[in-house]
Design an enzyme around this catalytic site. Structure first.
Site, mmCIF file in Angstrom:
data_model
loop_
_atom_site.group_PDB
_atom_site.id
_atom_site.type_symbol
_atom_site.label_atom_id
_atom_site.label_comp_id
_atom_site.label_asym_id
_atom_site.label_seq_id
_atom_site.Cartn_x
_atom_site.Cartn_y
_atom_site.Cartn_z
ATOM 1 N N ASP A 289 29.208 -53.259 -57.083
ATOM 2 C CA ASP A 289 30.309 -52.594 -57.769
ATOM 3 C C ASP A 289 30.262 -53.053 -59.223
ATOM 4 O O ASP A 289 30.565 -54.205 -59.534
ATOM 5 C CB ASP A 289 31.622 -53.001 -57.097
ATOM 6 C CG ASP A 289 32.850 -52.496 -57.842
ATOM 7 O OD1 ASP A 289 32.698 -51.981 -58.968
ATOM 8 O OD2 ASP A 289 33.962 -52.620 -57.303
ATOM 9 N N LYS B 135 36.294 -46.596 -67.803
ATOM 10 C CA LYS B 135 36.489 -47.986 -68.215
ATOM 11 C C LYS B 135 35.542 -48.362 -69.354
ATOM 12 O O LYS B 135 35.537 -49.499 -69.822
ATOM 13 C CB LYS B 135 36.265 -48.924 -67.029
ATOM 14 C CG LYS B 135 37.317 -48.771 -65.912
ATOM 15 C CD LYS B 135 37.102 -49.803 -64.849
ATOM 16 C CE LYS B 135 37.776 -49.449 -63.537
ATOM 17 N NZ LYS B 135 39.236 -49.665 -63.569
ATOM 18 N N CYS C 273 44.861 -53.912 -56.882
ATOM 19 C CA CYS C 273 44.057 -53.355 -55.793
ATOM 20 C C CYS C 273 43.176 -54.429 -55.156
ATOM 21 O O CYS C 273 42.018 -54.166 -54.812
ATOM 22 C CB CYS C 273 43.187 -52.203 -56.257
ATOM 23 S SG CYS C 273 44.101 -50.862 -56.975
HETATM 24 C C1 LIG Z 1 36.079 -53.998 -59.638
HETATM 25 C C2 LIG Z 1 36.511 -52.577 -59.511
HETATM 26 N N1 LIG Z 1 35.937 -51.794 -58.589
HETATM 27 C C3 LIG Z 1 36.280 -50.508 -58.447
HETATM 28 C C4 LIG Z 1 37.247 -49.925 -59.218
HETATM 29 C C5 LIG Z 1 37.602 -48.490 -58.982
HETATM 30 O O1 LIG Z 1 37.261 -47.698 -60.047
HETATM 31 P P1 LIG Z 1 37.754 -46.185 -60.136
HETATM 32 O O2 LIG Z 1 39.232 -46.220 -59.965
HETATM 33 O O3 LIG Z 1 37.330 -45.760 -61.489
HETATM 34 O O4 LIG Z 1 37.080 -45.427 -59.046
HETATM 35 C C6 LIG Z 1 37.874 -50.691 -60.193
HETATM 36 C C7 LIG Z 1 38.925 -50.082 -61.037
HETATM 37 O O5 LIG Z 1 40.046 -50.481 -61.114
HETATM 38 C C8 LIG Z 1 37.498 -52.052 -60.339
HETATM 39 O O6 LIG Z 1 38.087 -52.820 -61.257
#
Ligand SMILES: Cc1ncc(COP(=O)(O)O)c(C=O)c1O
Lengths: 140, 415
Positions: B207, B233, B373
């Site tokens: 990720d 981001k 999250c």
């Molecule tokens: C470490 C990490 N993984 C995944 C995501 C998910 O990204 P997205 O919401 O752009 O799909 C985020 C975003 O908050 C994140 O910080």
């Protein structure tokens, strides 16, 4: 010199919460959380006839959510079940001194109202006891 | 007290800010100090102009029609794919699949890899600090496959417990982890972790949502099997991301979605899949925003990812020093700027992070508060939420100073 939404009343109830704690052998015990910020509110209630005789809360979260719970318990304690069930969110927000919270923070303020109404409906029981979204303050 | 007039050695912040229209606006009559970059970054006018240009001058569907607009749109779309390839140093352009974002990429990876490579009683390994989008898809895919779902422990600084890792990697089929934690800010050695997983025969999915925007990424050197990140981001538009996969792996797994554009031939009983990468891009893509991502990559490249990393490390070091001066502020994650990103989570004793964020907001300072999250990690840290200030290339020492002054205000309100 307090920040705008942190009215004296919110800080006062946050630091010195009224009706915080648990009841001995409550009639209902309800809990809910706000998935966005993790605020948690638990409420316990005792009923007598058509009255909500006693209500206490416990919880964890921001000043707005916790002050709101405390103020709400004062607003409905000793009132009739019907008065508690039909309490409008604007009355609570008014008492919080923050009638114009934004769409994010309002969820913190209304979590307590949702939990209180869940408790009332649980007490009323039966098939018509499913609360409507408005009754749950539609805080999501 | 932070020395006034400090400027970054790696990045000309004042110059860069001129490219970001939103940074000119006021919030509650104060200068906007945007420190919520880990949630989403702001966009430079170069990216905004790219979107306007696309819709004003060559809006068209791609890969289908033969008219001039379609040619131009297809060309710009595929040029963005090549820019994205170069950005992560993938070896081949067809290893770059456009998605809606990290979340979609990780969901695709989880369902396709697990259905192909994971059997009953195999195991899938993640870590305790994953974002829900790199946690729940694996947890659910493991359930469907009847596989074990293992969670590697994280130490107090935000790094993996290696003895636990090595234990759990034994016999694992997939190891999924984030290169940079969105809560703790810890930057993991993705190359070393990939090597360890491969030695155990596991596929590696990284990720990159929090690493790709902030540091150079080289997927060939890392040797991971898949890598996911989001455009929004890293100065690009929302609704777009990339899932990188090694070509042989992508060729071996089934498509994620079925429909137009992903087929070669459709017959009554059978369908052949299109070549890579289009096999994985069913339906009309988010054309404008993919082209916008290409423009964001141009911008980042011009600044230089190493310069951005150096700049953020510098600001992060100063931020850690300043925050350490508050006896009632607890900072989470690595204590050394070199080992971490400039996404800094903290709590102020006895004050809920939501209240911290609301008071800072009145000072024009935008930070995040909540569980980010990552509820499993919150449980591990023993907190229900944290505040998080996250810096990017347009944040200077003046922004840090605004944060520190804001925190003093927070204490005043709540004293
Ligand atoms: C470490 C990490 N993984 C995944 C995501 C998910 O990204 P997205 O919401 O752009 O799909 C985020 C975003 O908050 C994140 O910080």
């Amino acid at each position: 010199m307090s920040a705008d939404i942190y009215k004296e009343i919110i800080l006062d109830y946050y630091k010195n919460p009224r009706n915080k704690g648990t009841l001995e052998s409550p009639d209902v015990s309800v809990r809910d959380s706000n998935p966005l910020c993790g605020d948690v509110i638990e409420m316990q209630m005792k009923f007598e006839g058509d009255k909500l005789r006693e209500i206490k809360f416990n919880g964890d979260g921001c000043a707005i959510s916790q002050a709101s719970a405390s103020i709400l318990t004062e607003m409905v304690s000793g009132k009739t079940i019907e008065e508690a069930r039909s309490l409008d969110k604007s009355a609570l927000l008014e008492n919080l001194g923050s009638p114009n919270l934004g769409p994010v923070r309002i969820k913190c303020a209304l979590l307590s109202l949702k939990v209180m109404k869940m408790g009332i409906y649980q007490h009323l029981g039966g098939s018509d006891a499913t609360p409507s979204p408005e009754d749950l303050a539609s805080s999501r | 007290m932070l020395e006034t007039g400090l400027v970054s050695k790696a990045i000309d912040v004042e110059e860069i800010r001129k490219d970001f229209p939103i940074l000119k606006r006021k919030v509650h009559d104060k200068r906007l100090v945007y420190l919520d970059n880990a949630a989403t970054s702001q966009k430079p006018k170069q990216v905004i102009d790219t979107l306007i240009d696309y819709y004003s001058n060559y809006n068209s569907n791609i890969h289908r029609s033969v008219h001039q607009l379609a040619e131009e749109a297809t060309q710009a779309f595929e040029a963005a794919r090549e820019k994205t390839r170069a950005f992560i140093n993938a070896s081949k352009t067809d290893e770059v699949i456009f998605t809606q974002g990290t979340t979609e990429g990780l969901n695709f990876a989880a369902s396709s890899l697990v259905s192909k490579y994971v059997k009953k009683t195999d195991s899938i390994v993640v870590t305790e600090m994953e974002h829900h989008s790199n946690f729940v898809p694996w947890q659910q895919a493991a359930k469907r496959a009847g596989a074990y779902f293992e969670i590697v422990s994280v130490d107090d600084e935000g790094f993996l417990d290696f003895s636990d890792l090595d234990n759990k990697l034994k016999g694992a089929k997939i190891f999924a982890f984030s290169e940079s934690s969105n809560v703790l800010g810890s930057n993991l050695d993705a190359k070393e972790l990939t090597k360890r997983a491969h030695e155990n025969g596991a596929l590696v999915v990284v990720d990159g949502a929090q690493s790709a925007p902030h540091m150079p990424v080289d997927v060939q050197n890392m040797d991971c099997d898949m890598f996911a990140f989001s455009s929004h981001k890293m100065l690009g538009p929302t609704g777009v991301g990339c899932l990188y996969g090694k070509r042989d792996l992508l060729a071996s797994i089934p498509p994620f979605l079925y429909g137009g554009d992903m087929i070669k031939e459709v017959h009554r009983k059978e369908t052949n899949w299109n070549d890579l990468p289009w096999k994985f891009e069913a339906g009309t893509s988010n054309i404008a925003d993919v082209i916008g991502l290409g423009s964001a990559i141009d911008y980042l490249k011009r600044m230089g990812m190493s310069n951005i990393r150096r700049h953020e490390t510098e600001i992060c070091r100063a931020a850690l020093e300043e925050l350490a001066k508050f006896p009632d502020v607890e900072v989470y994650g690595p204590k050394v700027a070199e080992n971490r990103s400039a996404a800094i989570s903290f709590n102020v004793a006895k004050i809920h992070p939501h209240d911290v964020a609301s008071i800072l907001d009145e000072e024009g300072v935008a930070i995040r508060s909540g569980h980010h999250c990552a509820q499993v990690l919150m449980e591990r840290l023993g907190v229900s939420a944290t505040a998080r200030a996250s810096f990017y290339l347009y944040n200077g020492y003046d922004d840090l100073e605004a944060l520190i002054e804001g925190l003093k205000k927070v204490r005043q309100v709540f004293q």
